[in-house]
Write a protein that holds these residues in place. Structure first.
Motif, PDB file in Angstrom:
ATOM      1  N   GLY A   1       1.255  -1.225  -0.122  1.00  0.00           N
ATOM      2  CA  GLY A   1       0.106  -0.025  -0.045  1.00  0.00           C
ATOM      3  C   GLY A   1       0.509   1.481  -0.077  1.00  0.00           C
ATOM      4  N   VAL A   2       1.795   1.255  -0.315  1.00  0.00           N
ATOM      5  CA  VAL A   2       3.520   2.541   0.447  1.00  0.00           C
ATOM      6  C   VAL A   2       4.079   1.521  -0.828  1.00  0.00           C
TER       7      VAL A   2
ATOM      8  N   GLY B   1       4.126  -4.319   9.345  1.00  0.00           N
ATOM      9  CA  GLY B   1       3.620  -4.390   8.117  1.00  0.00           C
ATOM     10  C   GLY B   1       2.641  -3.296   7.909  1.00  0.00           C
ATOM     11  N   TYR B   2       1.716  -2.997   8.100  1.00  0.00           N
ATOM     12  CA  TYR B   2       0.640  -1.638   7.672  1.00  0.00           C
ATOM     13  C   TYR B   2       1.226  -0.174   8.361  1.00  0.00           C
ATOM     14  N   LEU B   3       1.413   0.117   7.049  1.00  0.00           N
ATOM     15  CA  LEU B   3       1.683   2.051   7.542  1.00  0.00           C
ATOM     16  C   LEU B   3       0.488   2.460   7.055  1.00  0.00           C
ATOM     17  N   ASP B   4      -1.023   2.148   7.160  1.00  0.00           N
ATOM     18  CA  ASP B   4      -1.696   3.080   6.553  1.00  0.00           C
ATOM     19  C   ASP B   4      -2.196   4.605   7.770  1.00  0.00           C
ATOM     20  N   HIS B   5      -3.628   3.883   8.111  1.00  0.00           N
ATOM     21  CA  HIS B   5      -4.429   4.683   8.430  1.00  0.00           C
ATOM     22  C   HIS B   5      -3.463   5.633   9.693  1.00  0.00           C
ATOM     23  N   GLU B   6      -3.356   4.955  10.770  1.00  0.00           N
ATOM     24  CA  GLU B   6      -2.497   5.098  11.562  1.00  0.00           C
ATOM     25  C   GLU B   6      -1.922   5.947  11.240  1.00  0.00           C
TER      26      GLU B   6
ATOM     27  N   PRO C   1       2.600  11.675   6.587  1.00  0.00           N
ATOM     28  CA  PRO C   1       1.972  11.796   4.700  1.00  0.00           C
ATOM     29  C   PRO C   1       3.164  11.125   3.500  1.00  0.00           C
ATOM     30  N   THR C   2       4.805  10.657   4.284  1.00  0.00           N
ATOM     31  CA  THR C   2       5.540   9.600   3.317  1.00  0.00           C
ATOM     32  C   THR C   2       5.577   8.208   4.525  1.00  0.00           C
ATOM     33  N   ARG C   3       5.603   7.984   3.787  1.00  0.00           N
ATOM     34  CA  ARG C   3       5.639   6.294   4.983  1.00  0.00           C
ATOM     35  C   ARG C   3       6.071   5.095   3.365  1.00  0.00           C
ATOM     36  N   LEU C   4       7.339   4.930   4.863  1.00  0.00           N
ATOM     37  CA  LEU C   4       8.448   3.840   3.176  1.00  0.00           C
ATOM     38  C   LEU C   4       8.211   2.509   3.737  1.00  0.00           C
ATOM     39  N   LEU C   5       7.904   1.902   3.052  1.00  0.00           N
ATOM     40  CA  LEU C   5       8.353   0.440   3.523  1.00  0.00           C
ATOM     41  C   LEU C   5       9.758  -0.355   2.962  1.00  0.00           C
TER      42      LEU C   5
END
Ligand SMILES: [Zn+2]
Length: 495
Positions: A274-275, A433-438, A444-448
């Motif tokens: 998602g990122v 694993g999840y870097l989305d909504h929270e 605003p910039t989130r990287l896996l």
């Protein structure tokens, strides 16, 4: 007077990566016994479920652990033994709620939940109705379906619906008891192995694939339609996605199971992170170049929320190779590198002291390595509920959170206990694993970062030896598999 039901509760829940060299033991589990179990369910109220006065709930053993490596055979045997002993003491039962995660691995065992439920079924007998509420990252074998009457799994990842689905599993059990139903189950193994990070239900195609399960629920004769992404970091023959549709009409559930399996199969190539993703160096360089801070980087291969060891210092090492970070010009908060010995050294020295400690290479010496750092004890937190004593050690601009025990930092609130203002850092490194909504609002910039570890996201290149082939994505060009459901007869009524 209506009948009073006796319903037992119990289970062992863990998500365990067979690629982790750190075995899990009974000590890693929070264990609840007897009445404690009923008292602690958030969807029970004062020992009752949805106002039902006609049920006696009887807890056995409920054990739950942070994700980790496979359980040692001794620890599993001890927990299983206690559960069965407590179960024996509360027989006879009308029903049993089997409360598990579904991705438990035990050293030397291919189907740990299958082993546990077979033993439970042997004790309670065929007349007892068994219902389970599982994580969608569990693996469902035919042994499980042979022994369980009713299946329910989460439909959201991240699991915001976990408690609602567990409650639904209990509700379904009561429906079967009230109406005297023994359901059929239609099971399909879907030969697809994907990580949870690609199959979130917050974006497509996971959103639609999971969203459509509710349509199957509405088909006459269907009680529940569930789909498991599965747990991919398990080198076991049972590793795969599965669907189970439970209900009273065998043709209807078979038709729905086939439809759900085909929909997942058809979507397999569309699942994606998602990122933005890349290696650790790419993530650090991208973060340092970002205009708006903080930037959040996930060190995803060492993610303890999925089974990672939580002490691989690869990202920490690479951060300190950057002069702007080593000099303190840019600041980074890194959560975390577990190391009980380093915390002892920090405690003995005290806040403000300079210390030299070694981090990494203990829990996961295969993917990790020892990293020596000289830094300042920034702060100490004693007796944290989950992390034990925790030190924050500062090296230049890098603030490393060092807990004594493996601990998760999945949300911005996870850092509240340190009194740090997350917004003041240029980069925050976490292991989830999840870097989305929270995290969206803060960063605003989130990287896996696709890093090595027990839950390495580079699935296709992990050294699998025992999974059933062909399977996507390992056999990327495999043909349409046979998705014919296997329909299981109602338990106790088999021909
Ligand atoms: Zn899960």
């Amino acid at each position: 007077m209506s009948k009073r039901y006796r319903i037992g509760i119990g289970g062992i829940a863990i998500e365990s990566s067979t690629f982790s060299p750190l075995p899990s033991t009974a000590d890693n589990f929070v264990q609840e016994r007897g009445d404690e179990i009923v008292a602690n369910y958030p969807y029970f109220e004062n020992g009752t479920f949805e106002g039902r006065q006609d049920v006696t709930w009887l807890g056995t053993l409920k054990a739950r652990s942070i994700p980790g490596g496979p359980i040692t055979a001794d620890s599993y045997a001890a927990m299983k033994g206690e559960l069965l002993e407590r179960l024996q003491a509360i027989l006879p039962l009308d029903g049993f709620f089997f409360d598990i995660h579904g991705a438990m691995s035990v050293l030397g065992m291919d189907d740990a939940e299958g082993d546990l439920i077979s033993a439970i079924r042997a004790l309670v007998g065929p007349a007892c109705i068994i219902s389970t509420g599982m994580d969608l990252h569990g693996n469902v074998t035919e042994t499980l379906v042979e022994n369980i009457d009713i299946f329910t799994a989460y439909r959201e990842a991240p699991h915001i619906d976990a408690m609602e689905r567990k409650a639904q599993a209990v509700r379904n059990l009561l429906t079967c008891l009230d109406e005297g139903i023994r359901p059929y189950r239609a099971w399909v193994r879907i030969p697809v192995g994907l990580p949870g990070e690609k199959t979130s239900t917050f974006w497509e195609p996971g959103k639609t694939v999971y969203g459509k399960l509710a349509e199957s629920d509405g088909v006459p004769g269907v009680m529940d339609a569930s789909l498991w992404v599965g747990y991919v970091w398990a080198d076991r023959p049972r590793n795969s996605a599965t669907t189970v549709v439970t209900g009273i009409d065998p043709d209807a559930i078979a038709a729905e199971a086939r439809k759900i399996a085909q929909r997942y199969w058809d979507a397999r190539r569309a699942f994606d992170f998602g990122v933005p993703t890349g290696d650790a160096d790419w993530a650090i360089d991208t973060a340092l170049a970002a205009e708006r801070t903080p930037v959040v980087i996930s060190d995803s291969g060492d993610n303890p929320t999925a089974g990672g060891a939580g002490d691989i210092p690869i990202v920490a090492t690479k951060l300190l190779e950057r002069e702007v970070i080593a000099s303190g010009e840019k600041t980074v908060l890194l959560a975390s590198l577990m190391n009980a010995r380093a915390v002892q050294v920090a405690k003995a020295a005290g806040v403000g002291s300079e210390i030299t400690v070694t981090l990494g290479g203990v829990n996961d010496p295969i993917n990790g390595f020892p990293m020596e750092v000289t830094g300042t004890v920034h702060s100490l937190l004693e007796n944290d509920e989950t992390g034990g004593d925790i030190a924050i050690i500062t090296v230049g601009g890098l603030h490393i959170i060092v807990p004594s025990r493996r601990i998760q930092f999945p949300l911005p609130e996870s850092f509240d206990k340190f009194g740090l203002d997350l917004a003041t850092f240029d980069i925050i490194v976490i292991k989830i694993g999840y870097l989305d909504h929270e995290w969206e609002e803060l960063a605003p910039t989130r990287l896996l970062a696709l890093t090595p570890g027990a839950v390495n996201q580079d699935i296709a290149n992990l050294p699998f030896e025992r999974i059933q082939r062909p399977m996507f994505p390992f056999d990327a060009d495999m043909e349409q598999p046979d998705l014919t459901p296997r329909v299981f007869q109602p338990i106790g009524q088999e021909a």
